[in-house]
Design a protein around this motif. Structure first.
Motif, PDB file in Angstrom:
ATOM      1  N   HIS A 220     -39.742   5.570 -47.381  1.00  0.00           N
ATOM      2  CA  HIS A 220     -39.413   4.365 -47.897  1.00  0.00           C
ATOM      3  C   HIS A 220     -38.040   4.485 -48.765  1.00  0.00           C
ATOM      4  CE1 HIS A 220     -43.935   4.201 -47.161  1.00  0.00           C
ATOM      5  NE2 HIS A 220     -43.601   2.964 -47.073  1.00  0.00           N
ATOM      6  N   ALA A 221     -37.916   5.518 -49.243  1.00  0.00           N
ATOM      7  CA  ALA A 221     -36.785   5.781 -50.190  1.00  0.00           C
ATOM      8  C   ALA A 221     -35.417   5.696 -49.152  1.00  0.00           C
ATOM      9  CB  ALA A 221     -36.647   7.014 -50.948  1.00  0.00           C
ATOM     10  N   ALA A 222     -35.564   6.229 -47.971  1.00  0.00           N
ATOM     11  CA  ALA A 222     -34.605   6.227 -47.050  1.00  0.00           C
ATOM     12  C   ALA A 222     -33.989   4.999 -46.722  1.00  0.00           C
ATOM     13  CB  ALA A 222     -34.593   7.354 -45.915  1.00  0.00           C
ATOM     14  N   ALA A 223     -35.024   4.149 -46.416  1.00  0.00           N
ATOM     15  CA  ALA A 223     -34.867   2.666 -45.876  1.00  0.00           C
ATOM     16  C   ALA A 223     -34.461   1.911 -47.020  1.00  0.00           C
ATOM     17  CB  ALA A 223     -36.252   1.845 -45.251  1.00  0.00           C
ATOM     18  N   LEU A 224     -34.874   2.106 -48.342  1.00  0.00           N
ATOM     19  CA  LEU A 224     -34.320   1.284 -49.441  1.00  0.00           C
ATOM     20  C   LEU A 224     -32.978   1.368 -49.835  1.00  0.00           C
ATOM     21  CD1 LEU A 224     -34.877  -0.903 -51.658  1.00  0.00           C
ATOM     22  CD2 LEU A 224     -35.757   1.120 -52.900  1.00  0.00           C
ATOM     23  N   ALA A 225     -32.524   2.940 -49.805  1.00  0.00           N
ATOM     24  CA  ALA A 225     -31.255   3.261 -49.852  1.00  0.00           C
ATOM     25  C   ALA A 225     -30.467   2.614 -48.922  1.00  0.00           C
ATOM     26  CB  ALA A 225     -30.924   4.685 -50.085  1.00  0.00           C
ATOM     27  N   SER A 229     -27.468  -0.228 -50.055  1.00  0.00           N
ATOM     28  CA  SER A 229     -25.781   0.118 -49.742  1.00  0.00           C
ATOM     29  C   SER A 229     -25.484  -1.302 -49.002  1.00  0.00           C
ATOM     30  CB  SER A 229     -25.676   1.514 -48.863  1.00  0.00           C
ATOM     31  OG  SER A 229     -26.091   2.422 -49.482  1.00  0.00           O
ATOM     32  N   PHE A 230     -26.176  -1.672 -48.027  1.00  0.00           N
ATOM     33  CA  PHE A 230     -25.826  -2.898 -47.479  1.00  0.00           C
ATOM     34  C   PHE A 230     -25.665  -4.144 -48.472  1.00  0.00           C
ATOM     35  CE2 PHE A 230     -27.320  -7.065 -45.541  1.00  0.00           C
ATOM     36  CZ  PHE A 230     -26.125  -7.036 -44.399  1.00  0.00           C
ATOM     37  N   LEU A 231     -26.575  -4.105 -49.574  1.00  0.00           N
ATOM     38  CA  LEU A 231     -26.465  -5.374 -50.440  1.00  0.00           C
ATOM     39  C   LEU A 231     -25.335  -4.940 -51.585  1.00  0.00           C
ATOM     40  CD1 LEU A 231     -30.162  -5.856 -50.978  1.00  0.00           C
ATOM     41  CD2 LEU A 231     -28.740  -7.332 -49.765  1.00  0.00           C
ATOM     42  N   GLY A 232     -24.696  -3.708 -51.387  1.00  0.00           N
ATOM     43  CA  GLY A 232     -23.579  -3.599 -52.146  1.00  0.00           C
ATOM     44  C   GLY A 232     -23.813  -2.657 -53.537  1.00  0.00           C
ATOM     45  N   TYR A 233     -25.106  -2.179 -53.565  1.00  0.00           N
ATOM     46  CA  TYR A 233     -25.232  -1.164 -54.442  1.00  0.00           C
ATOM     47  C   TYR A 233     -24.954   0.108 -54.152  1.00  0.00           C
ATOM     48  CZ  TYR A 233     -28.418  -4.394 -56.743  1.00  0.00           C
ATOM     49  OH  TYR A 233     -28.966  -5.567 -57.378  1.00  0.00           O
ATOM     50  N   ARG A 234     -24.736   1.009 -55.233  1.00  0.00           N
ATOM     51  CA  ARG A 234     -24.292   2.425 -54.945  1.00  0.00           C
ATOM     52  C   ARG A 234     -25.594   2.943 -55.067  1.00  0.00           C
ATOM     53  NH1 ARG A 234     -21.665   6.059 -59.681  1.00  0.00           N
ATOM     54  NH2 ARG A 234     -22.140   8.406 -58.789  1.00  0.00           N
ATOM     55  N   ALA A 235     -26.012   3.596 -53.864  1.00  0.00           N
ATOM     56  CA  ALA A 235     -27.582   4.255 -53.875  1.00  0.00           C
ATOM     57  C   ALA A 235     -27.518   5.643 -54.423  1.00  0.00           C
ATOM     58  CB  ALA A 235     -28.156   3.929 -52.648  1.00  0.00           C
ATOM     59  N   THR A 236     -28.524   6.212 -55.154  1.00  0.00           N
ATOM     60  CA  THR A 236     -28.829   7.479 -55.178  1.00  0.00           C
ATOM     61  C   THR A 236     -30.110   7.764 -55.273  1.00  0.00           C
ATOM     62  OG1 THR A 236     -27.091   7.458 -57.083  1.00  0.00           O
ATOM     63  CG2 THR A 236     -28.662   9.172 -57.098  1.00  0.00           C
ATOM     64  N   VAL A 237     -30.427   8.804 -54.380  1.00  0.00           N
ATOM     65  CA  VAL A 237     -32.055   9.243 -54.410  1.00  0.00           C
ATOM     66  C   VAL A 237     -31.932  10.468 -55.240  1.00  0.00           C
ATOM     67  CG1 VAL A 237     -33.747  10.170 -52.646  1.00  0.00           C
ATOM     68  CG2 VAL A 237     -32.122   8.333 -52.049  1.00  0.00           C
ATOM     69  N   PHE A 250     -31.213  11.486 -46.239  1.00  0.00           N
ATOM     70  CA  PHE A 250     -30.620  10.081 -46.823  1.00  0.00           C
ATOM     71  C   PHE A 250     -29.139   9.931 -46.700  1.00  0.00           C
ATOM     72  CE2 PHE A 250     -34.117  12.004 -49.025  1.00  0.00           C
ATOM     73  CZ  PHE A 250     -35.099  10.946 -48.996  1.00  0.00           C
ATOM     74  N   PRO A 251     -28.637   9.737 -45.301  1.00  0.00           N
ATOM     75  CA  PRO A 251     -27.101   9.260 -44.919  1.00  0.00           C
ATOM     76  C   PRO A 251     -26.764   8.202 -45.761  1.00  0.00           C
ATOM     77  CG  PRO A 251     -28.624   8.845 -43.201  1.00  0.00           C
ATOM     78  CD  PRO A 251     -29.497   9.456 -44.269  1.00  0.00           C
ATOM     79  N   GLY A 252     -25.515   8.533 -46.424  1.00  0.00           N
ATOM     80  CA  GLY A 252     -24.756   7.319 -47.101  1.00  0.00           C
ATOM     81  C   GLY A 252     -25.099   7.258 -48.416  1.00  0.00           C
ATOM     82  N   ALA A 253     -26.260   7.955 -49.018  1.00  0.00           N
ATOM     83  CA  ALA A 253     -26.720   7.950 -50.619  1.00  0.00           C
ATOM     84  C   ALA A 253     -26.174   9.152 -50.939  1.00  0.00           C
ATOM     85  CB  ALA A 253     -28.175   7.715 -50.408  1.00  0.00           C
ATOM     86  N   GLU A 254     -26.099   9.091 -52.317  1.00  0.00           N
ATOM     87  CA  GLU A 254     -25.971  10.478 -53.113  1.00  0.00           C
ATOM     88  C   GLU A 254     -27.419  10.933 -53.338  1.00  0.00           C
ATOM     89  OE1 GLU A 254     -24.328  11.526 -57.672  1.00  0.00           O
ATOM     90  OE2 GLU A 254     -25.162   9.529 -57.240  1.00  0.00           O
ATOM     91  N   VAL A 255     -27.412  12.251 -53.011  1.00  0.00           N
ATOM     92  CA  VAL A 255     -28.852  12.855 -53.122  1.00  0.00           C
ATOM     93  C   VAL A 255     -28.797  13.797 -54.349  1.00  0.00           C
ATOM     94  CG1 VAL A 255     -30.579  14.189 -52.063  1.00  0.00           C
ATOM     95  CG2 VAL A 255     -29.207  12.597 -50.848  1.00  0.00           C
ATOM     96  N   VAL A 256     -29.469  13.817 -55.282  1.00  0.00           N
ATOM     97  CA  VAL A 256     -29.729  14.528 -56.472  1.00  0.00           C
ATOM     98  C   VAL A 256     -31.236  15.480 -56.493  1.00  0.00           C
ATOM     99  CG1 VAL A 256     -29.829  14.732 -58.967  1.00  0.00           C
ATOM    100  CG2 VAL A 256     -28.279  13.097 -57.837  1.00  0.00           C
ATOM    101  N   VAL A 257     -31.054  16.714 -56.851  1.00  0.00           N
ATOM    102  CA  VAL A 257     -32.443  17.435 -57.043  1.00  0.00           C
ATOM    103  C   VAL A 257     -32.442  17.777 -58.410  1.00  0.00           C
ATOM    104  CG1 VAL A 257     -33.460  19.599 -56.539  1.00  0.00           C
ATOM    105  CG2 VAL A 257     -32.025  18.473 -54.886  1.00  0.00           C
ATOM    106  N   ALA A 279     -33.676   0.631 -60.927  1.00  0.00           N
ATOM    107  CA  ALA A 279     -34.423   1.801 -60.815  1.00  0.00           C
ATOM    108  C   ALA A 279     -35.638   1.441 -59.975  1.00  0.00           C
ATOM    109  CB  ALA A 279     -34.860   2.163 -62.211  1.00  0.00           C
ATOM    110  N   CYS A 280     -35.655   2.041 -59.075  1.00  0.00           N
ATOM    111  CA  CYS A 280     -37.020   1.950 -58.029  1.00  0.00           C
ATOM    112  C   CYS A 280     -38.103   3.281 -58.056  1.00  0.00           C
ATOM    113  CB  CYS A 280     -36.861   1.434 -56.556  1.00  0.00           C
ATOM    114  SG  CYS A 280     -36.117   0.093 -56.544  1.00  0.00           S
ATOM    115  N   VAL A 281     -38.948   3.496 -58.392  1.00  0.00           N
ATOM    116  CA  VAL A 281     -39.950   4.575 -58.788  1.00  0.00           C
ATOM    117  C   VAL A 281     -40.956   4.503 -57.456  1.00  0.00           C
ATOM    118  CG1 VAL A 281     -41.256   5.999 -60.147  1.00  0.00           C
ATOM    119  CG2 VAL A 281     -39.606   4.770 -61.140  1.00  0.00           C
ATOM    120  N   LEU A 282     -40.743   5.571 -56.501  1.00  0.00           N
ATOM    121  CA  LEU A 282     -41.740   5.305 -55.416  1.00  0.00           C
ATOM    122  C   LEU A 282     -42.447   6.609 -55.191  1.00  0.00           C
ATOM    123  CD1 LEU A 282     -38.882   4.245 -52.649  1.00  0.00           C
ATOM    124  CD2 LEU A 282     -40.250   2.636 -54.232  1.00  0.00           C
ATOM    125  N   THR A 283     -42.704   7.225 -56.219  1.00  0.00           N
ATOM    126  CA  THR A 283     -43.260   8.641 -55.941  1.00  0.00           C
ATOM    127  C   THR A 283     -44.691   8.710 -56.287  1.00  0.00           C
ATOM    128  OG1 THR A 283     -42.887   8.906 -58.375  1.00  0.00           O
ATOM    129  CG2 THR A 283     -41.366  10.034 -56.753  1.00  0.00           C
TER     130      THR A 283
END
Length: 389
Positions: A220-225, A229-237, A250-257, A279-283
């Motif tokens: 779900h996070a991959a689809a939302l990111a 991005s399409f809506l103009g947000y800078r996406a981070t997972v 998660f192509p196209g998104a910043e990924v943080v561990v 902020a979207c909490v999907l966990t």
């Protein structure tokens, strides 16, 4: 104009003249709001639109005429009440006012810097984008019509309205809108002692993309990111599990561990979050959710949503209350996240979440437009006008 910064910057650097037709005010129902622009360049290329199609052909013709002849700024009005409404009028029933301006890159040195900032490009080097606003006289004395000033944080005001005092006042008023990340109109009246005739400035602001923080490295996070991005947000997972939080997923998104709450607080401490951040909490895992939501709901973010069943939501609320969150803080939580679209797949679920974010941002109800709810929200705040013949 700034919405077309990427394309116009390339033309400015090549020295290609162009004409812009910019919406400066709307009344009633209209498809585009102030700041929407249609461009025709000297090579005949067309960019953007001002009406979704119903008057674009007439505006295009007017732009071509200006390119070939008189370069003085010109005001155009279109409305459903026009005698030729069927031909070029707004069949949606609204009225729009536009300002046509001829631009010669050689005569407007401030134009390249403004477009470069909006496009996130400086001297050909891509960046994350920088804040910039262009204020244009759209109503007032004919000698000042179309004049602009360009405002960027930490940089002297560029361009001129033809008077040093006006430039200072316009720069300050424009800076206020830019700081708020807003576009709109600014009125300068005779009573202010700044000008002998009233003037209206259209301020077009461009700021770095808002943040979309998605917590939980799931499908779900991959689809939302991607949708964010399409809506103009800078996406981070962000996820604490390195096995799942990988750039490949998660192509196209910043990924943080990192632990989500720790990452969120670090971003806030660094001044990298603002009132547009989502902020979207999907966990839906208490180990991650509770410390994260406790922090997020106490920050001035635009939207905080959390995935989970209604039972999970009630249990989560109880734990958050035990953690000390107030009723006012808990009321900011969108949970279960998203609108009721009957979503089944991760992509459909992402669409329902994005739809709720957009509705919350603009005050939409989320119900079908066929029920009679307003189609365009917030039009008066962006320069509604009363037109006379």
């Amino acid at each position: 104009m700034l919405e077309l910064a990427d394309e116009l910057l390339e033309r400015v650097r090549r020295g290609i003249p162009f004409v812009t037709a910019t919406v400066t005010g709307v009344a009633g129902s209209a498809p585009r709001q102030p700041g929407a622009t249609l461009v025709v360049d000297a090579d005949g290329a067309v960019l953007g639109n001002v009406s979704g199609g119903c008057v674009d052909a007439a505006v295009h013709e007017a732009c071509q005429t200006m390119l070939a002849g008189d370069h003085e700024p010109q005001v155009l009005r279109f409305g459903y009440s026009d005698a030729d409404a069927i031909g070029v009028g707004l069949t949606c029933g609204g009225t729009i006012e536009l300002l046509l301006r001829h631009h010669d890159p050689a005569a407007e040195p401030e134009l390249e810097a403004a477009l470069a900032a909006a496009a996130g490009d400086q001297a050909g080097t891509p960046t994350s984008g920088r804040a910039v606003a262009v204020a244009t006289v759209v109503r007032g004395p004919s000698g000042r019509l179309g004049r602009t000033v360009v405002v960027r944080p930490g940089v002297p005001v560029a361009g001129s309205l033809g008077d040093a005092v006006l430039d200072r006042v316009a720069g300050a008023r424009t800076a206020d809108l830019l700081h708020a990340g807003q576009s709109g109109t600014v009125e300068l009246g005779v009573a202010d002692s700044y000008c002998r005739e009233p003037m209206t400035l259209l301020v077009e602001s461009s700021t770095p993309a808002p943040r979309l923080l998605v917590f939980g490295a799931i499908d779900h996070a991959a689809a939302l990111a991607r949708l964010g991005s399409f809506l103009g947000y800078r996406a981070t997972v962000c996820d604490a599990r390195a096995t799942f939080a990988t750039p490949e997923r998660f192509p196209g998104a910043e990924v943080v561990v990192d632990w989500p709450h720790r990452y969120l607080r670090a971003q806030a401490d660094a001044g990298l979050l603002d009132g547009r951040t989502v902020a979207c909490v999907l966990t839906h895992d208490p180990r991650f959710d509770l410390p994260l939501l406790t922090a997020a709901l106490r920050m001035p973010l635009a939207y905080v949503g959390a995935m989970g069943s209604r039972r999970t939501h009630e249990e989560r609320l109880a734990r958050l209350r035990d953690a000390g969150l107030t009723s006012a803080e808990l009321s900011r939580l969108h949970s279960p996240i998203g609108l009721d679209l009957g979503a089944r797949t991760p992509q459909e679920t992402a669409l329902s979440i994005a739809a709720e974010i957009v509705a919350h941002r603009h005050g939409g109800s989320g119900v079908s437009l066929s029920t009679g709810v307003p189609i365009h929200h917030g039009a008066p705040s962006t320069g509604a006008l009363a037109l006379s013949s």
